[in-house]
Design an enzyme around this catalytic site. Structure first.
Site, PDB file in Angstrom:
ATOM      1  N   ASP A  19       0.856  -1.184   0.000  1.00  0.00           N
ATOM      2  CA  ASP A  19       0.000   0.000   0.000  1.00  0.00           C
ATOM      3  C   ASP A  19       0.894   1.237   0.000  1.00  0.00           C
ATOM      4  O   ASP A  19       0.952   2.005   0.964  1.00  0.00           O
ATOM      5  CB  ASP A  19      -0.892  -0.022   1.236  1.00  0.00           C
ATOM      6  N   GLU A  98      -6.290   4.796  -9.448  1.00  0.00           N
ATOM      7  CA  GLU A  98      -7.587   5.276  -8.998  1.00  0.00           C
ATOM      8  C   GLU A  98      -8.236   6.287  -9.940  1.00  0.00           C
ATOM      9  O   GLU A  98      -7.575   7.198 -10.451  1.00  0.00           O
ATOM     10  CB  GLU A  98      -7.411   5.915  -7.618  1.00  0.00           C
ATOM     11  N   LYS A 134      -9.256   1.458 -10.092  1.00  0.00           N
ATOM     12  CA  LYS A 134      -9.763   1.558  -8.720  1.00  0.00           C
ATOM     13  C   LYS A 134     -10.925   2.550  -8.673  1.00  0.00           C
ATOM     14  O   LYS A 134     -10.768   3.713  -9.076  1.00  0.00           O
ATOM     15  CB  LYS A 134      -8.619   2.009  -7.820  1.00  0.00           C
ATOM     16  N   THR A 158     -12.952   0.028  -4.056  1.00  0.00           N
ATOM     17  CA  THR A 158     -12.388   0.459  -2.787  1.00  0.00           C
ATOM     18  C   THR A 158     -13.442   1.172  -1.943  1.00  0.00           C
ATOM     19  O   THR A 158     -14.599   1.288  -2.340  1.00  0.00           O
ATOM     20  CB  THR A 158     -11.161   1.360  -3.043  1.00  0.00           C
ATOM     21  N   PHE A 180     -12.383  -2.344   3.999  1.00  0.00           N
ATOM     22  CA  PHE A 180     -11.468  -1.656   4.898  1.00  0.00           C
ATOM     23  C   PHE A 180     -11.567  -2.212   6.315  1.00  0.00           C
ATOM     24  O   PHE A 180     -12.654  -2.547   6.780  1.00  0.00           O
ATOM     25  CB  PHE A 180     -11.772  -0.154   4.905  1.00  0.00           C
TER      26      PHE A 180
END
Length: 318
Positions: A19, A98, A134, A158, A180
């Site tokens: 990450d 993203e 993403k 996400t 998450f």
């Protein structure tokens, strides 16, 4: 006696994803995949190893001209793809890139932006089989992902906090979801004033539930636990197909010795529930106060980081 780290043991149960956009960290910990987002791109501006690349990309954007707002958005995309392309040379798997948070409720614009990102990667010789687009797990983001998946452009959904989001992603046939952990736990700690042991951690329990749901339904979607606060949370999800972990926690795991037991088992397929329509999705998500709060907050935070990144780019372009 040979030193075998917890990170080495963890890799026997789950694919580890970095990450971070830090190339040195990626070289050090040898993850399978990596991810980028506006927050990580902001950090890249502080890394000496990226300065030549940033200067080259911004010079190219400046040479292209165009309206200021369009130029800034294009510069963010170019930088994300340039850094993603560098990362793709270091990992055997995929790089997640993203779509701007401001497009989270615009299906058509999200699809267009995904096509632009894939085209930028293609120009750099990075095929779509090495990239995940993403998108936020809004209804519109999930619908955009469904269309992209049919075109052979695979997606990472996400900001996933609710069972309704997870189910809609499975129904849409998305390649990967990122439920998450840490942000879920943050909400419950703030609401209750409690600290949680890893096995009773609300974020850990949520991701375990998503893994169980994907197995019971016999879906092909990959589950990747994300947003970890502690190594205890990470180890409590050993066996989740993928785990995306920050460099700080990767370092802790690499420095710690000891076996890591599998904590997550994906169950055998059973009966698949009926797909959610939009009304059922919105109602199911609405019933989860934590998920409502954290999805909205997450979109705002990603947008704030994008705006800060655009401000930095504007300075450099000037």
């Amino acid at each position: 006696m040979t030193f075998t780290s917890q990170l080495d043991h963890l890799k026997r149960h789950s694919l580890v994803v970095a990450d971070t956009g830090d190339l040195e960290a990626i070289r050090r910990y040898q993850p399978h995949d990596a991810t980028t987002n506006p927050s990580l791109l902001l950090k890249a501006f502080e890394l000496p190893g990226y300065q030549d690349l940033i200067d080259a990309e911004l010079a190219a954007v400046k040479a292209e001209g165009g309206a200021q707002e369009t130029r800034l958005a294009h510069a963010v995309d170019r930088l994300a793809v340039a850094i993603g392309s560098e990362i793709s040379g270091l990992v055997p798997g995929r790089v997640s890139t993203e779509v701007a948070a401001r497009l989270s409720f615009d299906e058509e614009a999200s699809v267009r932006k995904a096509h632009e990102l894939i085209e930028l990667y293609d120009r750099r010789g990075v095929g779509r089989d090495r990239v995940l687009i993403k998108l936020a797990s809004t209804w519109e983001g999930i619908r955009a992902a469904e269309r992209l998946e049919r075109e052979g452009i695979q997606c990472n959904l996400t900001l996933l906090f609710s069972d309704a989001q997870a189910q809609a992603c499975f129904d849409a046939g998305v390649f990967l979801v990122s439920p998450f952990v840490g942000r879920v736990t943050d909400w419950y700690k703030n609401a209750t004033g409690r600290d949680y042991a890893p096995d009773e951690d609300p974020g850990v329990q949520f991701v375990r539930g998503v893994c169980e749901r994907v197995g019971r339904g016999g879906y092909d979607t990959v589950v990747m636990g994300a947003s970890f606060r502690t190594t205890g949370q990470v180890l409590a999800l050993a066996g989740c197909p993928r785990l995306t972990i920050s460099p700080a926690l990767l370092e802790e795991l690499a420095a710690a010795q000891g076996d890591v037991a599998r904590a997550v088992e994906i169950p055998a397929a059973g009966e698949r529930p009926a797909p959610l329509d939009e009304a059922a999705f919105r109602w199911g998500h609405n019933q989860d106060a934590m998920a409502n709060d954290k999805l909205a907050e997450g979109i705002r935070r990603f947008h704030e980081d994008q705006a800060a990144l655009e401000a930095l780019i504007d300075e450099r372009l000037a």
